[in-house]
Design a protein around this motif. Structure first.
Motif, PDB file in Angstrom:
ATOM      1  N   ALA A 186    -132.503 -24.839  35.586  1.00  0.00           N
ATOM      2  CA  ALA A 186    -133.567 -24.176  34.834  1.00  0.00           C
ATOM      3  C   ALA A 186    -134.581 -23.528  35.781  1.00  0.00           C
ATOM      4  O   ALA A 186    -135.217 -22.523  35.440  1.00  0.00           O
ATOM      5  N   MET A 187    -134.696 -24.100  36.962  1.00  0.00           N
ATOM      6  CA  MET A 187    -135.611 -23.544  37.962  1.00  0.00           C
ATOM      7  C   MET A 187    -135.012 -22.340  38.679  1.00  0.00           C
ATOM      8  O   MET A 187    -135.671 -21.312  38.878  1.00  0.00           O
ATOM      9  N   ALA A 188    -133.736 -22.464  39.087  1.00  0.00           N
ATOM     10  CA  ALA A 188    -133.079 -21.376  39.827  1.00  0.00           C
ATOM     11  C   ALA A 188    -131.575 -21.591  39.812  1.00  0.00           C
ATOM     12  O   ALA A 188    -131.106 -22.725  39.986  1.00  0.00           O
ATOM     13  N   SER A 189    -130.854 -20.521  39.612  1.00  0.00           N
ATOM     14  CA  SER A 189    -129.397 -20.595  39.615  1.00  0.00           C
ATOM     15  C   SER A 189    -128.898 -21.074  40.973  1.00  0.00           C
ATOM     16  O   SER A 189    -129.364 -20.596  42.024  1.00  0.00           O
ATOM     17  N   ASP A 190    -127.973 -22.018  40.972  1.00  0.00           N
ATOM     18  CA  ASP A 190    -127.361 -22.598  42.180  1.00  0.00           C
ATOM     19  C   ASP A 190    -128.294 -23.525  42.953  1.00  0.00           C
ATOM     20  O   ASP A 190    -127.946 -23.986  44.049  1.00  0.00           O
ATOM     21  N   ALA A 191    -129.454 -23.824  42.409  1.00  0.00           N
ATOM     22  CA  ALA A 191    -130.367 -24.747  43.100  1.00  0.00           C
ATOM     23  C   ALA A 191    -129.743 -26.134  43.247  1.00  0.00           C
ATOM     24  O   ALA A 191    -130.048 -26.863  44.202  1.00  0.00           O
ATOM     25  N   THR A 192    -128.856 -26.501  42.331  1.00  0.00           N
ATOM     26  CA  THR A 192    -128.205 -27.818  42.397  1.00  0.00           C
ATOM     27  C   THR A 192    -127.410 -27.992  43.680  1.00  0.00           C
ATOM     28  O   THR A 192    -127.277 -29.124  44.188  1.00  0.00           O
ATOM     29  N   ARG A 193    -126.913 -26.898  44.234  1.00  0.00           N
ATOM     30  CA  ARG A 193    -126.124 -26.986  45.462  1.00  0.00           C
ATOM     31  C   ARG A 193    -126.960 -27.467  46.644  1.00  0.00           C
ATOM     32  O   ARG A 193    -126.417 -27.917  47.656  1.00  0.00           O
ATOM     33  N   LEU A 194    -128.273 -27.383  46.514  1.00  0.00           N
ATOM     34  CA  LEU A 194    -129.157 -27.827  47.597  1.00  0.00           C
ATOM     35  C   LEU A 194    -129.490 -29.310  47.532  1.00  0.00           C
ATOM     36  O   LEU A 194    -130.159 -29.832  48.421  1.00  0.00           O
ATOM     37  N   LEU A 195    -129.009 -30.002  46.504  1.00  0.00           N
ATOM     38  CA  LEU A 195    -129.352 -31.416  46.349  1.00  0.00           C
ATOM     39  C   LEU A 195    -129.031 -32.279  47.571  1.00  0.00           C
ATOM     40  O   LEU A 195    -129.827 -33.155  47.937  1.00  0.00           O
ATOM     41  N   PRO A 196    -127.855 -32.109  48.216  1.00  0.00           N
ATOM     42  CA  PRO A 196    -127.586 -32.947  49.398  1.00  0.00           C
ATOM     43  C   PRO A 196    -128.654 -32.802  50.475  1.00  0.00           C
ATOM     44  O   PRO A 196    -128.944 -33.755  51.210  1.00  0.00           O
ATOM     45  N   LEU A 197    -129.258 -31.633  50.567  1.00  0.00           N
ATOM     46  CA  LEU A 197    -130.324 -31.419  51.556  1.00  0.00           C
ATOM     47  C   LEU A 197    -131.631 -32.040  51.069  1.00  0.00           C
ATOM     48  O   LEU A 197    -132.334 -32.717  51.825  1.00  0.00           O
ATOM     49  N   LEU A 198    -131.954 -31.795  49.823  1.00  0.00           N
ATOM     50  CA  LEU A 198    -133.216 -32.289  49.263  1.00  0.00           C
ATOM     51  C   LEU A 198    -133.244 -33.806  49.158  1.00  0.00           C
ATOM     52  O   LEU A 198    -134.302 -34.429  49.191  1.00  0.00           O
ATOM     53  N   ARG A 199    -132.068 -34.399  49.040  1.00  0.00           N
ATOM     54  CA  ARG A 199    -131.982 -35.869  49.020  1.00  0.00           C
ATOM     55  C   ARG A 199    -131.818 -36.446  50.421  1.00  0.00           C
ATOM     56  O   ARG A 199    -131.724 -37.652  50.599  1.00  0.00           O
ATOM     57  N   ASN A 200    -131.753 -35.558  51.407  1.00  0.00           N
ATOM     58  CA  ASN A 200    -131.575 -35.976  52.805  1.00  0.00           C
ATOM     59  C   ASN A 200    -130.279 -36.755  52.993  1.00  0.00           C
ATOM     60  O   ASN A 200    -130.233 -37.764  53.703  1.00  0.00           O
ATOM     61  N   GLU A 201    -129.214 -36.272  52.341  1.00  0.00           N
ATOM     62  CA  GLU A 201    -127.938 -36.979  52.407  1.00  0.00           C
ATOM     63  C   GLU A 201    -127.070 -36.534  53.589  1.00  0.00           C
ATOM     64  O   GLU A 201    -126.052 -37.155  53.885  1.00  0.00           O
ATOM     65  N   LEU A 202    -127.453 -35.461  54.268  1.00  0.00           N
ATOM     66  CA  LEU A 202    -126.663 -35.016  55.418  1.00  0.00           C
ATOM     67  C   LEU A 202    -126.921 -35.917  56.611  1.00  0.00           C
ATOM     68  O   LEU A 202    -127.922 -36.611  56.694  1.00  0.00           O
ATOM     69  N   LEU A 203    -126.004 -35.875  57.552  1.00  0.00           N
ATOM     70  CA  LEU A 203    -126.177 -36.673  58.769  1.00  0.00           C
ATOM     71  C   LEU A 203    -127.406 -36.209  59.528  1.00  0.00           C
ATOM     72  O   LEU A 203    -127.724 -35.011  59.546  1.00  0.00           O
ATOM     73  N   PRO A 204    -128.113 -37.117  60.183  1.00  0.00           N
ATOM     74  CA  PRO A 204    -129.352 -36.751  60.874  1.00  0.00           C
ATOM     75  C   PRO A 204    -129.188 -35.623  61.883  1.00  0.00           C
ATOM     76  O   PRO A 204    -130.085 -34.808  62.047  1.00  0.00           O
ATOM     77  N   ASP A 205    -128.055 -35.583  62.588  1.00  0.00           N
ATOM     78  CA  ASP A 205    -127.899 -34.540  63.609  1.00  0.00           C
ATOM     79  C   ASP A 205    -127.591 -33.184  62.989  1.00  0.00           C
ATOM     80  O   ASP A 205    -127.646 -32.161  63.659  1.00  0.00           O
ATOM     81  N   VAL A 206    -127.282 -33.146  61.703  1.00  0.00           N
ATOM     82  CA  VAL A 206    -127.037 -31.885  61.020  1.00  0.00           C
ATOM     83  C   VAL A 206    -128.322 -31.376  60.363  1.00  0.00           C
ATOM     84  O   VAL A 206    -128.615 -30.208  60.373  1.00  0.00           O
ATOM     85  N   TRP A 207    -129.100 -32.312  59.833  1.00  0.00           N
ATOM     86  CA  TRP A 207    -130.296 -31.923  59.083  1.00  0.00           C
ATOM     87  C   TRP A 207    -131.410 -32.883  59.399  1.00  0.00           C
ATOM     88  O   TRP A 207    -131.496 -33.974  58.862  1.00  0.00           O
ATOM     89  N   THR A 208    -132.298 -32.492  60.314  1.00  0.00           N
ATOM     90  CA  THR A 208    -133.338 -33.379  60.801  1.00  0.00           C
ATOM     91  C   THR A 208    -134.692 -32.994  60.248  1.00  0.00           C
ATOM     92  O   THR A 208    -135.080 -31.821  60.263  1.00  0.00           O
TER      93      THR A 208
END
Length: 213
Positions: A186-208
């Motif tokens: 509802a906020m933006a199309s495809d925004a759901t695809r960013l959830l792994p980043l917004l939840r900090n689910e990526l490995l620390p060396d990939v997304w710090t």
């Protein structure tokens, strides 16, 4: 007539000596010496031609290098201008947008698409702050009050910060994955695809320090 022998020594550049033995002064000697002279002149001509070609080749290489450098400089300037433009659209600093872009690419979202998502987030926030309506009306009525989040907290946030607070609020309110998808889209199309980043689910060396932008 007694046979005569004449030795001619030619000193070449660099101290090398070329010894030509011409037997018998006269026509045979003259022919031998003339042939030697012609061969030397031909060798000098070839050497001069080679030097000219080498000079032209070096000149062409230098021109090509200069042109390539110009293209690199122009391309870099255009990229910097594009980043500034995307950052303005996303209501973010160029540095913050670049950091978000690095993470977004790991989930298949390029910088231009990311800027569009953040622009939509800004539009939705602005719409609610101005009119009290729009896609965020349901969020502020049914979700935000559960965890004490207010519209004023969104008022001075950048695009990335607003999206992060939005997702944090959805999670703290205990929404299911299906409900989070509904509110994010509802906020933006495809925004759901960013959830792994917004939840900090990526490995620390990939997304710090994603949340510290």
């Amino acid at each position: 007539m007694a046979e005569k022998k004449v030795s001619v020594r030619l000193v070449a550049e660099g101290g090398r000596r070329v010894r030509a033995e011409l037997e018998g002064v006269g026509e045979a000697g003259a022919r031998g010496f003339g042939r030697l002279s012609r061969e030397m002149e031909l060798a000098n001509t070839r050497l001069a031609a080679f030097a000219r070609r080498a000079g032209l080749a070096l000149g062409a290489a230098a021109a090509a290098a200069t042109a390539s450098l110009g293209l690199i400089v122009r391309s870099t300037a255009e990229s910097a201008a594009q980043i500034r433009q995307f950052a303005q659209v996303a209501n973010a600093t160029p540095e913050a947008l670049q950091r978000w872009s690095a993470g977004a690419r790991t989930v298949g979202i390029e910088q231009e698409k990311l800027a569009d998502i953040l622009k939509d987030v800004n539009d939705r926030v602005g719409d609610f702050l101005q009119t009290g309506g729009g896609p965020m009306a349901d969020f502020f009525e049914n979700v935000a009050p559960r965890v004490g989040v207010t519209a004023d907290q969104f008022a001075r946030l950048s695009g990335p910060e607003a999206l992060q607070l939005y997702v944090d609020t959805l999670e703290r309110a205990g929404l299911s994955q299906q409900e989070m998808t509904f509110y994010l889209e509802a906020m933006a199309s495809d925004a759901t695809r960013l959830l792994p980043l917004l939840r900090n689910e990526l490995l620390p060396d990939v997304w710090t320090d994603f949340r510290l932008i």
